[in-house]
Every structure is written in C-alpha cells, then in structure tokens.
Design a protein around this motif. Sequence first.
Motif, PDB file in Angstrom:
ATOM      1  N   VAL A  62       0.849  -1.194   0.000  1.00 50.02           N
ATOM      2  CA  VAL A  62       0.000   0.000   0.000  1.00 50.02           C
ATOM      3  C   VAL A  62       0.883   1.242   0.000  1.00 50.02           C
ATOM      4  O   VAL A  62       1.799   1.360   0.805  1.00 50.02           O
ATOM      5  CB  VAL A  62      -0.937   0.029   1.223  1.00 50.02           C
ATOM      6  N   THR A  63       0.582   2.164  -0.924  1.00 46.49           N
ATOM      7  CA  THR A  63       1.276   3.448  -0.976  1.00 46.49           C
ATOM      8  C   THR A  63       0.251   4.563  -0.825  1.00 46.49           C
ATOM      9  O   THR A  63      -0.907   4.406  -1.187  1.00 46.49           O
ATOM     10  CB  THR A  63       2.018   3.644  -2.314  1.00 46.49           C
ATOM     11  N   GLY A  64       0.684   5.676  -0.299  1.00 45.63           N
ATOM     12  CA  GLY A  64      -0.157   6.865  -0.222  1.00 45.63           C
ATOM     13  C   GLY A  64      -1.011   6.954   1.019  1.00 45.63           C
ATOM     14  O   GLY A  64      -1.239   5.963   1.712  1.00 45.63           O
ATOM     15  N   PRO A  65      -1.495   8.177   1.296  1.00 50.57           N
ATOM     16  CA  PRO A  65      -2.411   8.351   2.425  1.00 50.57           C
ATOM     17  C   PRO A  65      -3.760   7.731   2.080  1.00 50.57           C
ATOM     18  O   PRO A  65      -4.148   7.687   0.921  1.00 50.57           O
ATOM     19  CB  PRO A  65      -2.515   9.870   2.552  1.00 50.57           C
ATOM     20  N   ILE A  66      -4.455   7.247   3.068  1.00 55.82           N
ATOM     21  CA  ILE A  66      -5.745   6.614   2.832  1.00 55.82           C
ATOM     22  C   ILE A  66      -6.796   7.702   2.673  1.00 55.82           C
ATOM     23  O   ILE A  66      -7.077   8.448   3.613  1.00 55.82           O
ATOM     24  CB  ILE A  66      -6.116   5.667   3.991  1.00 55.82           C
ATOM     25  N   THR A  96       1.617   7.702   8.493  1.00 52.44           N
ATOM     26  CA  THR A  96       1.263   8.915   9.236  1.00 52.44           C
ATOM     27  C   THR A  96       0.365   9.890   8.483  1.00 52.44           C
ATOM     28  O   THR A  96      -0.184  10.796   9.092  1.00 52.44           O
ATOM     29  CB  THR A  96       2.542   9.689   9.607  1.00 52.44           C
ATOM     30  N   GLY A  97       0.261   9.736   7.182  1.00 56.36           N
ATOM     31  CA  GLY A  97      -0.458  10.723   6.377  1.00 56.36           C
ATOM     32  C   GLY A  97       0.480  11.752   5.790  1.00 56.36           C
ATOM     33  O   GLY A  97       0.134  12.462   4.859  1.00 56.36           O
ATOM     34  N   SER A 105     -10.036  15.100   3.108  1.00 55.63           N
ATOM     35  CA  SER A 105     -10.254  13.890   2.319  1.00 55.63           C
ATOM     36  C   SER A 105      -9.336  12.738   2.717  1.00 55.63           C
ATOM     37  O   SER A 105      -9.392  11.674   2.124  1.00 55.63           O
ATOM     38  CB  SER A 105     -10.070  14.190   0.827  1.00 55.63           C
ATOM     39  N   VAL A 106      -8.488  12.946   3.730  1.00 54.31           N
ATOM     40  CA  VAL A 106      -7.562  11.903   4.167  1.00 54.31           C
ATOM     41  C   VAL A 106      -8.027  11.317   5.493  1.00 54.31           C
ATOM     42  O   VAL A 106      -8.318  12.042   6.436  1.00 54.31           O
ATOM     43  CB  VAL A 106      -6.126  12.454   4.290  1.00 54.31           C
ATOM     44  N   CYS A 107      -8.102   9.983   5.525  1.00 55.15           N
ATOM     45  CA  CYS A 107      -8.512   9.265   6.740  1.00 55.15           C
ATOM     46  C   CYS A 107      -7.305   9.036   7.638  1.00 55.15           C
ATOM     47  O   CYS A 107      -6.205   9.469   7.350  1.00 55.15           O
ATOM     48  CB  CYS A 107      -9.113   7.917   6.355  1.00 55.15           C
TER      49      CYS A 107
END
Length: 146
Positions: A62-66, A96-97, A105-107
């Motif tokens: 998994v890459t990127g912020p959720i 960490t985000g 928009s980021v969980c």
Amino acid sequence: MSILSPLLRAARRKSPWFYTVNAGSCNGCDIEVGAGLCPRYDPEQFGGLRQGSPKHADILIVTGPITLRTKQALVDIYAQMPSPKVVVAVGSCPATGNVFTGSPSVCAPLESLIPVDVYVPGCPPRPQDILRGLKQAAQLLAEKEA
C-alpha cells in the motif's frame, strides 16, 4: 501433511506474490515500487511476482495516504486476499499521512483500517529498501503459515 508443512512454508517464503494499491499518493512511492519490482532490482531472485488480482496475492503493498474514496476499496481488497497475508506500508503516507495529514479527504493511518506487518519508511523510499521490506514480509508470511 505434517511432513510437507516445513516444505510448504519454505516455498511460500521463497515465492511471495505481491498486489499493489495506490491509496491516493503523489505517485512518488509508486514509481519507486515499480522500479523495485523491475528486472534491475529483480524481486524474482527471491521468487517475488507481481499479481493483477488480490485473490492470488500473499503480500499487499500500500502506498499513499488513505483517502475517503479508497478507504472501503482497500478494506475490500484486504478481505479478498487468502490467509495468511501480509501488508507492507510503503512510504510515510500510509504510516502517518505525511504532508496530507489534516486534509478533509484523508482518513487515519492505514493501521486503523487493516493490520500492517511491515513499514518501509521514506518519502519516497529507495527501491532497495522496498525490496528489503518485501523480503521481511516474505519471512513473516512463512512464520504466519506455521
């Protein structure tokens, strides 16, 4: 089957299959994952193979912020993977985000949705570090098999 069990664990450790998910990243980590899974760094030297379906994968990368748009899809993809499975969070964003923290928009971090087994730090991490994380994930996969 007990006689074959160590052989099956060794085979699983020596031939992990990967499925990658971009959960909303800037593509920096995706470029490095692509480089790490190409012939130059050769994940096939330890049996690694990229898969096009989570139903055939052992390791989820998994890459990127959720983001809100990818949150449920990520949970569904994780549910489709056969057990035992290992999750590798590549880069600072799933952990960490990173710079996207606080965005509407980021969980929350990835580990709040699905269990994360291996973190590969960096923004973006080097392909060698990604391969090191995948080898560690393959070892964990063999241990989970036991």
